[in-house]
Design a protein around this motif. Sequence first.
Motif, PDB file in Angstrom:
ATOM      1  N   VAL A  34       0.791  -1.340   0.001  1.00  0.00           N
ATOM      2  CA  VAL A  34       0.041   0.018  -0.135  1.00  0.00           C
ATOM      3  C   VAL A  34       0.872   1.289  -0.121  1.00  0.00           C
ATOM      4  CG1 VAL A  34      -1.526   1.279   1.204  1.00  0.00           C
ATOM      5  CG2 VAL A  34      -1.743  -1.310   1.159  1.00  0.00           C
ATOM      6  N   SER A  35       0.846   2.181  -1.021  1.00  0.00           N
ATOM      7  CA  SER A  35       1.400   3.194  -1.090  1.00  0.00           C
ATOM      8  C   SER A  35       0.815   4.355  -0.166  1.00  0.00           C
ATOM      9  CB  SER A  35       1.474   3.818  -2.383  1.00  0.00           C
ATOM     10  OG  SER A  35       1.928   5.193  -2.385  1.00  0.00           O
ATOM     11  N   LYS A  36       1.554   4.865   0.829  1.00  0.00           N
ATOM     12  CA  LYS A  36       1.191   5.868   1.710  1.00  0.00           C
ATOM     13  C   LYS A  36       1.140   7.394   0.937  1.00  0.00           C
ATOM     14  CE  LYS A  36       2.978   4.002   5.936  1.00  0.00           C
ATOM     15  NZ  LYS A  36       3.803   4.126   7.205  1.00  0.00           N
ATOM     16  N   ILE A  37       1.877   7.461   0.208  1.00  0.00           N
ATOM     17  CA  ILE A  37       1.893   8.664  -0.919  1.00  0.00           C
ATOM     18  C   ILE A  37       0.580   8.759  -1.696  1.00  0.00           C
ATOM     19  CG2 ILE A  37       3.045   9.596  -2.893  1.00  0.00           C
ATOM     20  CD1 ILE A  37       5.777   8.716  -2.005  1.00  0.00           C
ATOM     21  N   ASP A  38       0.289   7.434  -2.118  1.00  0.00           N
ATOM     22  CA  ASP A  38      -1.069   7.580  -3.098  1.00  0.00           C
ATOM     23  C   ASP A  38      -2.243   7.826  -2.096  1.00  0.00           C
ATOM     24  OD1 ASP A  38       0.225   7.135  -5.365  1.00  0.00           O
ATOM     25  OD2 ASP A  38       0.001   5.095  -5.324  1.00  0.00           O
ATOM     26  N   LEU A  39      -2.402   7.044  -0.907  1.00  0.00           N
ATOM     27  CA  LEU A  39      -3.293   7.411   0.196  1.00  0.00           C
ATOM     28  C   LEU A  39      -3.469   8.931   0.461  1.00  0.00           C
ATOM     29  CD1 LEU A  39      -3.024   4.392   2.660  1.00  0.00           C
ATOM     30  CD2 LEU A  39      -5.040   4.443   0.667  1.00  0.00           C
ATOM     31  N   ALA A  40      -2.652   9.357   0.634  1.00  0.00           N
ATOM     32  CA  ALA A  40      -2.616  10.828   1.175  1.00  0.00           C
ATOM     33  C   ALA A  40      -2.590  11.940   0.011  1.00  0.00           C
ATOM     34  CB  ALA A  40      -1.311  11.043   1.840  1.00  0.00           C
ATOM     35  N   LYS A  41      -2.605  11.293  -1.377  1.00  0.00           N
ATOM     36  CA  LYS A  41      -2.906  12.110  -2.374  1.00  0.00           C
ATOM     37  C   LYS A  41      -1.770  13.126  -2.527  1.00  0.00           C
ATOM     38  CE  LYS A  41      -7.829  11.605  -2.727  1.00  0.00           C
ATOM     39  NZ  LYS A  41      -7.889  10.323  -2.574  1.00  0.00           N
ATOM     40  N   LEU A  42      -0.653  12.621  -2.355  1.00  0.00           N
ATOM     41  CA  LEU A  42       0.638  13.611  -2.398  1.00  0.00           C
ATOM     42  C   LEU A  42       1.308  12.999  -3.722  1.00  0.00           C
ATOM     43  CD1 LEU A  42       1.833  13.265   1.267  1.00  0.00           C
ATOM     44  CD2 LEU A  42       0.990  15.346  -0.026  1.00  0.00           C
ATOM     45  N   THR A  43       2.433  13.690  -4.297  1.00  0.00           N
ATOM     46  CA  THR A  43       3.034  13.391  -5.201  1.00  0.00           C
ATOM     47  C   THR A  43       4.477  12.988  -5.212  1.00  0.00           C
ATOM     48  OG1 THR A  43       2.103  15.347  -6.387  1.00  0.00           O
ATOM     49  CG2 THR A  43       3.972  14.527  -7.331  1.00  0.00           C
ATOM     50  N   SER A  44       4.962  11.852  -5.712  1.00  0.00           N
ATOM     51  CA  SER A  44       6.205  11.017  -5.463  1.00  0.00           C
ATOM     52  C   SER A  44       7.273  11.784  -6.204  1.00  0.00           C
ATOM     53  CB  SER A  44       6.265   9.749  -5.606  1.00  0.00           C
ATOM     54  OG  SER A  44       6.039   9.503  -6.837  1.00  0.00           O
ATOM     55  N   LEU A  45       8.514  12.017  -5.938  1.00  0.00           N
ATOM     56  CA  LEU A  45       9.564  12.497  -6.469  1.00  0.00           C
ATOM     57  C   LEU A  45      10.822  11.692  -6.427  1.00  0.00           C
ATOM     58  CD1 LEU A  45      10.607  15.096  -7.831  1.00  0.00           C
ATOM     59  CD2 LEU A  45      11.285  16.002  -5.730  1.00  0.00           C
ATOM     60  N   ALA A  46      11.490  11.504  -7.320  1.00  0.00           N
ATOM     61  CA  ALA A  46      12.829  10.544  -7.173  1.00  0.00           C
ATOM     62  C   ALA A  46      13.691  10.962  -6.203  1.00  0.00           C
ATOM     63  CB  ALA A  46      13.333  10.343  -8.579  1.00  0.00           C
ATOM     64  N   SER A  47      14.235  10.035  -5.532  1.00  0.00           N
ATOM     65  CA  SER A  47      15.311  10.413  -4.806  1.00  0.00           C
ATOM     66  C   SER A  47      16.667  10.342  -5.444  1.00  0.00           C
ATOM     67  CB  SER A  47      15.276   9.405  -3.508  1.00  0.00           C
ATOM     68  OG  SER A  47      14.275   9.494  -2.805  1.00  0.00           O
ATOM     69  N   THR A  48      17.623  10.963  -4.854  1.00  0.00           N
ATOM     70  CA  THR A  48      19.004  11.218  -5.795  1.00  0.00           C
ATOM     71  C   THR A  48      20.079   9.926  -5.341  1.00  0.00           C
ATOM     72  OG1 THR A  48      19.841  12.641  -4.318  1.00  0.00           O
ATOM     73  CG2 THR A  48      18.782  13.532  -6.259  1.00  0.00           C
ATOM     74  N   LYS A  49      19.759   9.457  -4.145  1.00  0.00           N
ATOM     75  CA  LYS A  49      20.663   8.269  -3.492  1.00  0.00           C
ATOM     76  C   LYS A  49      20.120   7.043  -3.021  1.00  0.00           C
ATOM     77  CE  LYS A  49      24.467  11.655  -2.953  1.00  0.00           C
ATOM     78  NZ  LYS A  49      25.892  11.733  -2.561  1.00  0.00           N
ATOM     79  N   VAL A  50      18.723   6.950  -2.862  1.00  0.00           N
ATOM     80  CA  VAL A  50      18.350   6.002  -2.260  1.00  0.00           C
ATOM     81  C   VAL A  50      17.121   5.488  -3.361  1.00  0.00           C
ATOM     82  CG1 VAL A  50      18.976   6.196   0.039  1.00  0.00           C
ATOM     83  CG2 VAL A  50      16.636   6.925  -0.699  1.00  0.00           C
ATOM     84  N   LYS A  51      16.424   4.310  -2.961  1.00  0.00           N
ATOM     85  CA  LYS A  51      15.314   3.868  -3.802  1.00  0.00           C
ATOM     86  C   LYS A  51      13.881   4.243  -3.705  1.00  0.00           C
ATOM     87  CE  LYS A  51      13.270  -0.282  -5.821  1.00  0.00           C
ATOM     88  NZ  LYS A  51      13.274  -1.633  -5.962  1.00  0.00           N
TER      89      LYS A  51
END
Length: 104
Positions: free
Chosen positions: A14-31
Amino acid sequence: KQIGICGEHQKRDVSKIDLAKLTSLASTKVKPPRIAESPASMECALDRLVDIEGATTVMFGKVVQVHVNDSWVTDGKVDPRKVKTLGRLSGTLYCRTTDFLSLE
């Protein structure tokens, strides 16, 4: 409310980002991704897991990258007077940083 959703326990798929209706942004050093709406984020790598008498496990991480909105920075440092800090204490209890003391 979005902060509360992100603090809730969810199943791994389950994606908490999706549940909260937020936007994901790629990290630079971690997955794992960052949250685009957050003015500050830390990318962390797992350092160790510590079992607390079979009751819970505490995760310790090493910060490998920090991202901060330029509007929070004064003279090359994060200015706490510009940050409206909100901290999670326990469960649904949160606190705000509104008073500052200097020991200088």
